[in-house]
Design a protein around this motif. Structure first.
Motif, PDB file in Angstrom:
ATOM      1  N   GLN A 169       2.455 -34.995 -33.606  1.00  0.00           N
ATOM      2  CA  GLN A 169       1.458 -34.301 -34.393  1.00  0.00           C
ATOM      3  C   GLN A 169       0.027 -34.655 -33.982  1.00  0.00           C
ATOM      4  O   GLN A 169      -0.838 -33.781 -33.905  1.00  0.00           O
ATOM      5  CB  GLN A 169       1.660 -34.604 -35.886  1.00  0.00           C
ATOM      6  N   ARG A 170      -0.234 -35.938 -33.720  1.00  0.00           N
ATOM      7  CA  ARG A 170      -1.593 -36.353 -33.375  1.00  0.00           C
ATOM      8  C   ARG A 170      -2.051 -35.712 -32.069  1.00  0.00           C
ATOM      9  O   ARG A 170      -3.169 -35.189 -31.977  1.00  0.00           O
ATOM     10  CB  ARG A 170      -1.672 -37.873 -33.264  1.00  0.00           C
ATOM     11  N   ASN A 171      -1.187 -35.725 -31.053  1.00  0.00           N
ATOM     12  CA  ASN A 171      -1.533 -35.108 -29.778  1.00  0.00           C
ATOM     13  C   ASN A 171      -1.738 -33.604 -29.921  1.00  0.00           C
ATOM     14  O   ASN A 171      -2.657 -33.020 -29.319  1.00  0.00           O
ATOM     15  CB  ASN A 171      -0.450 -35.372 -28.732  1.00  0.00           C
ATOM     16  N   LEU A 172      -0.878 -32.970 -30.708  1.00  0.00           N
ATOM     17  CA  LEU A 172      -0.996 -31.531 -30.905  1.00  0.00           C
ATOM     18  C   LEU A 172      -2.297 -31.182 -31.619  1.00  0.00           C
ATOM     19  O   LEU A 172      -2.970 -30.208 -31.264  1.00  0.00           O
ATOM     20  CB  LEU A 172       0.203 -31.016 -31.702  1.00  0.00           C
ATOM     21  N   ALA A 173      -2.651 -31.973 -32.616  1.00  0.00           N
ATOM     22  CA  ALA A 173      -3.898 -31.732 -33.337  1.00  0.00           C
ATOM     23  C   ALA A 173      -5.095 -31.875 -32.409  1.00  0.00           C
ATOM     24  O   ALA A 173      -6.062 -31.097 -32.483  1.00  0.00           O
ATOM     25  CB  ALA A 173      -4.015 -32.696 -34.515  1.00  0.00           C
ATOM     26  N   SER A 174      -5.046 -32.861 -31.515  1.00  0.00           N
ATOM     27  CA  SER A 174      -6.143 -33.057 -30.562  1.00  0.00           C
ATOM     28  C   SER A 174      -6.262 -31.881 -29.603  1.00  0.00           C
ATOM     29  O   SER A 174      -7.366 -31.421 -29.294  1.00  0.00           O
ATOM     30  CB  SER A 174      -5.931 -34.357 -29.769  1.00  0.00           C
ATOM     31  N   LEU A 175      -5.126 -31.376 -29.144  1.00  0.00           N
ATOM     32  CA  LEU A 175      -5.150 -30.221 -28.250  1.00  0.00           C
ATOM     33  C   LEU A 175      -5.697 -28.987 -28.955  1.00  0.00           C
ATOM     34  O   LEU A 175      -6.493 -28.226 -28.389  1.00  0.00           O
ATOM     35  CB  LEU A 175      -3.743 -29.943 -27.720  1.00  0.00           C
ATOM     36  N   LEU A 190      -3.928 -31.350 -16.315  1.00  0.00           N
ATOM     37  CA  LEU A 190      -2.986 -32.410 -15.966  1.00  0.00           C
ATOM     38  C   LEU A 190      -2.435 -33.089 -17.218  1.00  0.00           C
ATOM     39  O   LEU A 190      -1.248 -33.425 -17.288  1.00  0.00           O
ATOM     40  CB  LEU A 190      -3.665 -33.438 -15.055  1.00  0.00           C
ATOM     41  N   SER A 191      -3.279 -33.289 -18.218  1.00  0.00           N
ATOM     42  CA  SER A 191      -2.822 -33.897 -19.474  1.00  0.00           C
ATOM     43  C   SER A 191      -1.777 -33.020 -20.149  1.00  0.00           C
ATOM     44  O   SER A 191      -0.788 -33.518 -20.698  1.00  0.00           O
ATOM     45  CB  SER A 191      -4.011 -34.128 -20.414  1.00  0.00           C
ATOM     46  N   VAL A 192      -1.996 -31.713 -20.098  1.00  0.00           N
ATOM     47  CA  VAL A 192      -1.039 -30.786 -20.700  1.00  0.00           C
ATOM     48  C   VAL A 192       0.297 -30.852 -19.968  1.00  0.00           C
ATOM     49  O   VAL A 192       1.358 -30.880 -20.596  1.00  0.00           O
ATOM     50  CB  VAL A 192      -1.604 -29.347 -20.678  1.00  0.00           C
ATOM     51  N   LEU A 193       0.259 -30.907 -18.627  1.00  0.00           N
ATOM     52  CA  LEU A 193       1.495 -30.995 -17.856  1.00  0.00           C
ATOM     53  C   LEU A 193       2.262 -32.272 -18.181  1.00  0.00           C
ATOM     54  O   LEU A 193       3.484 -32.255 -18.358  1.00  0.00           O
ATOM     55  CB  LEU A 193       1.183 -30.934 -16.360  1.00  0.00           C
ATOM     56  N   HIS A 194       1.546 -33.381 -18.284  1.00  0.00           N
ATOM     57  CA  HIS A 194       2.204 -34.648 -18.634  1.00  0.00           C
ATOM     58  C   HIS A 194       2.791 -34.569 -20.043  1.00  0.00           C
ATOM     59  O   HIS A 194       3.892 -35.089 -20.293  1.00  0.00           O
ATOM     60  CB  HIS A 194       1.208 -35.808 -18.541  1.00  0.00           C
ATOM     61  N   PHE A 195       2.078 -33.943 -20.951  1.00  0.00           N
ATOM     62  CA  PHE A 195       2.572 -33.816 -22.321  1.00  0.00           C
ATOM     63  C   PHE A 195       3.853 -32.988 -22.347  1.00  0.00           C
ATOM     64  O   PHE A 195       4.833 -33.347 -23.016  1.00  0.00           O
ATOM     65  CB  PHE A 195       1.499 -33.176 -23.198  1.00  0.00           C
ATOM     66  N   LEU A 196       3.874 -31.869 -21.604  1.00  0.00           N
ATOM     67  CA  LEU A 196       5.070 -31.036 -21.534  1.00  0.00           C
ATOM     68  C   LEU A 196       6.237 -31.820 -20.941  1.00  0.00           C
ATOM     69  O   LEU A 196       7.368 -31.741 -21.428  1.00  0.00           O
ATOM     70  CB  LEU A 196       4.792 -29.805 -20.673  1.00  0.00           C
ATOM     71  N   TYR A 197       5.961 -32.588 -19.901  1.00  0.00           N
ATOM     72  CA  TYR A 197       7.016 -33.363 -19.234  1.00  0.00           C
ATOM     73  C   TYR A 197       7.609 -34.402 -20.187  1.00  0.00           C
ATOM     74  O   TYR A 197       8.830 -34.569 -20.276  1.00  0.00           O
ATOM     75  CB  TYR A 197       6.450 -34.047 -17.996  1.00  0.00           C
ATOM     76  N   ILE A 213       3.226 -31.186 -11.431  1.00  0.00           N
ATOM     77  CA  ILE A 213       2.338 -32.349 -11.482  1.00  0.00           C
ATOM     78  C   ILE A 213       2.086 -32.877 -10.076  1.00  0.00           C
ATOM     79  O   ILE A 213       0.945 -33.185  -9.703  1.00  0.00           O
ATOM     80  CB  ILE A 213       2.940 -33.448 -12.380  1.00  0.00           C
ATOM     81  N   LEU A 214       3.153 -32.971  -9.275  1.00  0.00           N
ATOM     82  CA  LEU A 214       3.012 -33.449  -7.899  1.00  0.00           C
ATOM     83  C   LEU A 214       2.131 -32.503  -7.085  1.00  0.00           C
ATOM     84  O   LEU A 214       1.302 -32.940  -6.282  1.00  0.00           O
ATOM     85  CB  LEU A 214       4.384 -33.584  -7.244  1.00  0.00           C
ATOM     86  N   GLU A 215       2.310 -31.201  -7.318  1.00  0.00           N
ATOM     87  CA  GLU A 215       1.479 -30.215  -6.616  1.00  0.00           C
ATOM     88  C   GLU A 215       0.016 -30.358  -7.036  1.00  0.00           C
ATOM     89  O   GLU A 215      -0.898 -30.238  -6.218  1.00  0.00           O
ATOM     90  CB  GLU A 215       1.985 -28.805  -6.923  1.00  0.00           C
ATOM     91  N   PHE A 216      -0.179 -30.632  -8.334  1.00  0.00           N
ATOM     92  CA  PHE A 216      -1.533 -30.808  -8.860  1.00  0.00           C
ATOM     93  C   PHE A 216      -2.212 -31.985  -8.157  1.00  0.00           C
ATOM     94  O   PHE A 216      -3.358 -31.893  -7.708  1.00  0.00           O
ATOM     95  CB  PHE A 216      -1.452 -31.058 -10.366  1.00  0.00           C
ATOM     96  N   HIS A 217      -1.499 -33.108  -8.056  1.00  0.00           N
ATOM     97  CA  HIS A 217      -2.052 -34.286  -7.387  1.00  0.00           C
ATOM     98  C   HIS A 217      -2.283 -34.013  -5.901  1.00  0.00           C
ATOM     99  O   HIS A 217      -3.281 -34.469  -5.327  1.00  0.00           O
ATOM    100  CB  HIS A 217      -1.110 -35.479  -7.559  1.00  0.00           C
ATOM    101  N   LYS A 218      -1.362 -33.271  -5.306  1.00  0.00           N
ATOM    102  CA  LYS A 218      -1.487 -32.986  -3.873  1.00  0.00           C
ATOM    103  C   LYS A 218      -2.746 -32.184  -3.579  1.00  0.00           C
ATOM    104  O   LYS A 218      -3.435 -32.417  -2.589  1.00  0.00           O
ATOM    105  CB  LYS A 218      -0.243 -32.218  -3.405  1.00  0.00           C
TER     106      LYS A 218
END
Length: 225
Positions: A169-175, A190-197, A213-218
């Motif tokens: 809930q806290r993360n969702l409220a922040s988003l 990137l934060s959204v991708l990590h949250f989904l993962y 995520i790996l593609e994002f970093h690449k």
């Protein structure tokens, strides 16, 4: 005991039909490998009268076929001509099948390049599970952000997700606050991708997001200043 016998035999008939269809598919696959048979996937209007009350059972069978189908084409030709129809029928036969909504909402936009189909499937999930499963309004909100560039509607759906009791809930409220307060600006992708993962329970979805995520970093790029 006598009442249970008809249901038992109906279940045997149902699964016998599934086995026969599978054998036919194997024959077709062996003789005409270029054509993918979907004999086990009739239109929804044709299949429901013959389910004999086993809608949920058949939906689970179709779900297994969908996971296999997706895996084969992800590692194969990258064509997903039947994926939308498969998930559409699964969620019609079993409207409370949460995993199918998650898979459709996250995978259809990327694999089929069809966010509209994903939106329709997620909206169906909202009608039956939207007040109990935070994932569905969250995925719908992210769909509106990523594919429709609609920050206000994205914030509204993510706020709905934040209102459902969960460990997130806290993360969702922040988003949700980020969408409302940064209208016209990008959220940390990137934060959204990590949250989904971290929050997905589906291994195929997690692998898909991990690759993004790996593609994002690449590419060494972000969507925020």
């Amino acid at each position: 005991m006598k009442r249970a016998l008809p249901s038992f035999f109906l279940m045997i008939l149902l699964f016998s039909g599934i086995v026969l269809v599978k054998k036919q598919l194997n024959i077709v696959r062996g003789t005409v490998p270029a054509i993918e048979s979907m004999a086990f996937l009739p239109g929804n209007e044709r299949i429901k009268p013959f389910m004999l009350g086993f809608n949920t059972t058949y939906a689970h069978y179709l779900w297994i076929r969908t996971v296999i189908y997706s895996g084969e084409h992800i590692s194969g030709d990258g064509q997903f001509d039947w994926l939308i129809q498969m998930l559409d029928i699964i969620t019609r036969l079993h409207p409370h099948f949460h995993e199918a909504y998650e898979f459709g909402g996250l995978m259809i936009p990327d694999l089929c390049n069809n966010p509209d189909a994903a939106r329709i499937i997620l909206e169906r999930g909202m009608n039956v599970l939207g007040d109990r499963k935070w994932n569905i309004p969250f995925y719908l909100g992210m769909l509106y952000y990523q594919h429709y560039d609609d920050h206000e509607r994205a914030a509204a759906y993510i706020s709905m997700a934040a209102a459902i009791p969960s460990a997130h809930q806290r993360n969702l409220a922040s988003l949700a606050a980020a969408f409302y307060n940064r209208a016209g600006r990008e959220v940390d992708a990137l934060s959204v991708l990590h949250f989904l993962y971290e929050t997905s329970e589906n291994p195929d979805v997690r692998r898909h997001i991990e690759a993004k995520i790996l593609e994002f970093h690449k590419n060494e790029s972000t969507l925020i200043d």
